[in-house]
Design a protein around this motif. Structure first.
Motif, PDB file in Angstrom:
ATOM      1  N   MET A 149     -35.060  47.783  47.451  1.00  0.00           N
ATOM      2  CA  MET A 149     -34.706  46.620  46.633  1.00  0.00           C
ATOM      3  C   MET A 149     -33.185  46.567  46.395  1.00  0.00           C
ATOM      4  N   VAL A 150     -32.693  45.356  46.319  1.00  0.00           N
ATOM      5  CA  VAL A 150     -31.260  45.206  46.107  1.00  0.00           C
ATOM      6  C   VAL A 150     -31.004  44.877  44.635  1.00  0.00           C
ATOM      7  N   ASP A 151     -30.053  45.581  44.043  1.00  0.00           N
ATOM      8  CA  ASP A 151     -29.688  45.252  42.658  1.00  0.00           C
ATOM      9  C   ASP A 151     -28.162  45.166  42.537  1.00  0.00           C
ATOM     10  N   LYS A 152     -27.710  44.952  41.324  1.00  0.00           N
ATOM     11  CA  LYS A 152     -26.280  44.737  41.110  1.00  0.00           C
ATOM     12  C   LYS A 152     -25.428  45.878  41.696  1.00  0.00           C
ATOM     13  N   ARG A 153     -25.970  47.115  41.610  1.00  0.00           N
ATOM     14  CA  ARG A 153     -25.162  48.265  42.038  1.00  0.00           C
ATOM     15  C   ARG A 153     -24.979  48.365  43.551  1.00  0.00           C
ATOM     16  N   ASN A 154     -26.030  47.971  44.300  1.00  0.00           N
ATOM     17  CA  ASN A 154     -25.877  48.130  45.764  1.00  0.00           C
ATOM     18  C   ASN A 154     -25.727  46.790  46.510  1.00  0.00           C
ATOM     19  N   LEU A 155     -25.660  45.694  45.752  1.00  0.00           N
ATOM     20  CA  LEU A 155     -25.595  44.369  46.397  1.00  0.00           C
ATOM     21  C   LEU A 155     -24.408  44.239  47.362  1.00  0.00           C
ATOM     22  N   GLU A 156     -23.240  44.636  46.882  1.00  0.00           N
ATOM     23  CA  GLU A 156     -22.044  44.471  47.707  1.00  0.00           C
ATOM     24  C   GLU A 156     -22.173  45.263  49.015  1.00  0.00           C
ATOM     25  N   GLU A 157     -22.647  46.483  48.866  1.00  0.00           N
ATOM     26  CA  GLU A 157     -22.801  47.354  50.048  1.00  0.00           C
ATOM     27  C   GLU A 157     -23.792  46.742  51.060  1.00  0.00           C
ATOM     28  N   LYS A 158     -24.882  46.170  50.535  1.00  0.00           N
ATOM     29  CA  LYS A 158     -25.899  45.592  51.437  1.00  0.00           C
ATOM     30  C   LYS A 158     -25.342  44.368  52.164  1.00  0.00           C
ATOM     31  N   ILE A 159     -24.614  43.521  51.444  1.00  0.00           N
ATOM     32  CA  ILE A 159     -24.035  42.330  52.093  1.00  0.00           C
ATOM     33  C   ILE A 159     -23.022  42.780  53.154  1.00  0.00           C
ATOM     34  N   ASN A 160     -22.187  43.727  52.776  1.00  0.00           N
ATOM     35  CA  ASN A 160     -21.199  44.268  53.723  1.00  0.00           C
ATOM     36  C   ASN A 160     -21.861  44.747  54.995  1.00  0.00           C
ATOM     37  N   LYS A 161     -22.923  45.505  54.805  1.00  0.00           N
ATOM     38  CA  LYS A 161     -23.607  46.113  55.944  1.00  0.00           C
ATOM     39  C   LYS A 161     -24.082  45.021  56.928  1.00  0.00           C
ATOM     40  N   VAL A 162     -24.693  43.992  56.380  1.00  0.00           N
ATOM     41  CA  VAL A 162     -25.196  42.925  57.255  1.00  0.00           C
ATOM     42  C   VAL A 162     -24.029  42.178  57.910  1.00  0.00           C
ATOM     43  N   LEU A 163     -23.020  41.856  57.118  1.00  0.00           N
ATOM     44  CA  LEU A 163     -21.884  41.104  57.676  1.00  0.00           C
ATOM     45  C   LEU A 163     -21.109  41.906  58.720  1.00  0.00           C
ATOM     46  N   GLU A 164     -21.128  43.223  58.561  1.00  0.00           N
ATOM     47  CA  GLU A 164     -20.451  44.084  59.532  1.00  0.00           C
ATOM     48  C   GLU A 164     -21.126  44.033  60.882  1.00  0.00           C
ATOM     49  N   LYS A 165     -22.464  43.924  60.865  1.00  0.00           N
ATOM     50  CA  LYS A 165     -23.133  44.067  62.167  1.00  0.00           C
ATOM     51  C   LYS A 165     -23.590  42.740  62.788  1.00  0.00           C
ATOM     52  N   ILE A 166     -23.549  41.672  62.021  1.00  0.00           N
ATOM     53  CA  ILE A 166     -24.042  40.399  62.575  1.00  0.00           C
ATOM     54  C   ILE A 166     -23.201  39.969  63.775  1.00  0.00           C
ATOM     55  N   LYS A 167     -23.861  39.561  64.842  1.00  0.00           N
ATOM     56  CA  LYS A 167     -23.154  39.089  66.037  1.00  0.00           C
ATOM     57  C   LYS A 167     -23.011  37.571  65.927  1.00  0.00           C
TER      58      LYS A 167
END
Ligand code: RAT
Ligand code: ZN
Length: 402
Positions: A1-19
């Protein structure tokens, strides 16, 4: 689950790898020889930077353009990077590129920077830049009335899936009298054969046209009759038409490509087109900031309208932020947030890095507000949403049989 603490990291992760699919560029593959632009001298003589440079110098645009490419680049470098801090969006772009490709520019010595670009391995260079910018493929701007470009199409060497074609028909519409003679046709109704010929040769993903701010539909101008012919053709071929509206061409002709400007256009014309041609698919971007809100609202009314990009003078962090926020608020994920408009290969790096920085921030705020409203967000949800923005909306739209 995504919450305030890991939200930024999760968005970063997806944006880093999206082609990313970059749906509008002016890039060409290496096989188009002189049209394939890369390297520091072309980067520095980008027309966005020329406009900025001549503002500071006691030199006329004509005298500037009379210099060789290398001399122009040297002058831009000295003016924007040595004598001043490169604070503008396009100037910072150069800094981002040099940092990302690993060039040492600490000494501000252009010859050292050139030395890096002189040594690159051309075989793998496009892949390297695509990898750094996280690009899957780019869409080119292909002009069937440009003889220099056409010589490459005619020899049929083009097989590079990293570069996909689009058919840009500005000249047909804007310079009809000359083009008519060149094509040896009497009437606009006779252009179908030419459209067919170009379409079969180029196999475009879409047909594109740019219009000045005074674009109106309907009206009694020949421009609209030609557009109708093109729309009929696009419907038959089931490809979208990309309309890029609001470019005021040549307000200062001596600046050449850097002499174009912007003007507010008319949203009723888009409404009229989307309503009167429900079997056509329209991808629309507008150049003036003032048109952005009404364009968003219009997209809510017509599913045959896909809005895209923060075009040209809108491609700055402050405006990307404002526009992307508004689009998410009014349209959810049903738009294409950005295209690069890159003309020189390495620009893909900065255009996308800078845009993603802002889009990341906007998504963070929106997802956080959603979580605070009580929504449970999962990492796969973020991945699905971002994929929709950067890839799926485009491919679904161009391949839909609407
Ligand atoms: O952004 C640009 O480089 C402009 O000069 C135009 O090419 C514009 O994007 C266009 O496609 O007409
Ligand atoms: Zn463009």
């Amino acid at each position: 689950m995504v919450d305030k603490r890991n939200l930024e990291e999760k968005i970063n992760k997806v944006l880093e790898k999206i082609k990313i699919i970059d749906i509008h560029t002016h890039l060409f593959p290496p096989s188009f020889k002189d049209l394939f632009l890369y390297g520091i001298d072309y980067l520095l003589t980008y027309h966005y930077l020329i406009a900025e440079t001549v503002r500071y110098l006691p030199i006329s645009p004509d005298d500037f353009y009379n210099l060789s490419l290398k001399e122009q680049a040297e002058l831009v470098w000295k003016t924007l990077f040595v004598d001043r801090s490169p604070i503008s969006e396009s100037a910072r772009g150069i800094v981002t590129i040099l940092t990302e490709v690993g060039v040492d520019f600490e000494k501000k010595d252009l010859s050292l920077i050139r030395a890096y670009f002189d040594k690159i391995d051309m075989e793998s260079y496009v892949d390297l830049i695509f990898e750094k910018a996280k690009i899957d493929y780019v869409v080119m701007t292909n002009d069937p009335l440009d003889e220099n470009e056409m010589k490459y199409w005619k020899c049929n060497i083009f097989k590079d899936k990293r570069f996909r074609p689009s058919l840009r028909l500005d000249r047909l519409i804007n310079d009809w009298e000359n083009i008519r003679e060149y094509l040896k046709v009497k009437d606009y109704k006779e252009i179908k054969d030419h459209l067919d010929k170009w379409f079969l040769m180029i196999e475009p993903l879409y047909i594109a046209l740019s219009f000045p701010p005074d674009f109106r539909y309907p009206d009694d101008m020949l421009r609209s009759r030609l557009l109708e012919e093109i729309m009929l053709y696009a419907e038959e071929r089931k490809v979208p038409i990309a309309l890029m509206i609001g470019a005021k061409r040549s307000v200062n002709p001596s600046l050449r490509l850097a002499g174009d400007s912007v003007g507010k256009s008319n949203i009723e014309s888009i409404e009229n087109l989307c309503r009167s041609f429900p079997n056509n698919k329209f991808m629309v971007t507008m150049l003036s900031r003032e048109n952005q809100h009404e364009l968003c609202v219009t997209a809510r009314k017509f599913k045959n309208l896909m809005i895209f990009g923060c075009w040209w003078f809108l491609n700055t962090p402050s405006l990307i932020e404002e526009i992307t926020k508004m689009r998410l608020e009014l349209l959810g994920f049903s738009f294409i947030p950005q295209h690069s408009d890159a003309r020189v290969l390495e620009q893909l790096i900065y255009k996308w890095k800078h845009s993603k920085e802002i889009i990341k921030k906007v998504l963070y705020d929106k997802y956080l507000a959603l979580i605070r409203s009580g929504w449970t967000l999962k990492e796969e949800d973020i991945e699905r949403d971002i994929t929709q923005l950067f890839r799926k909306n485009f491919e679904d739209f161009i391949f839909s049989k609407q």
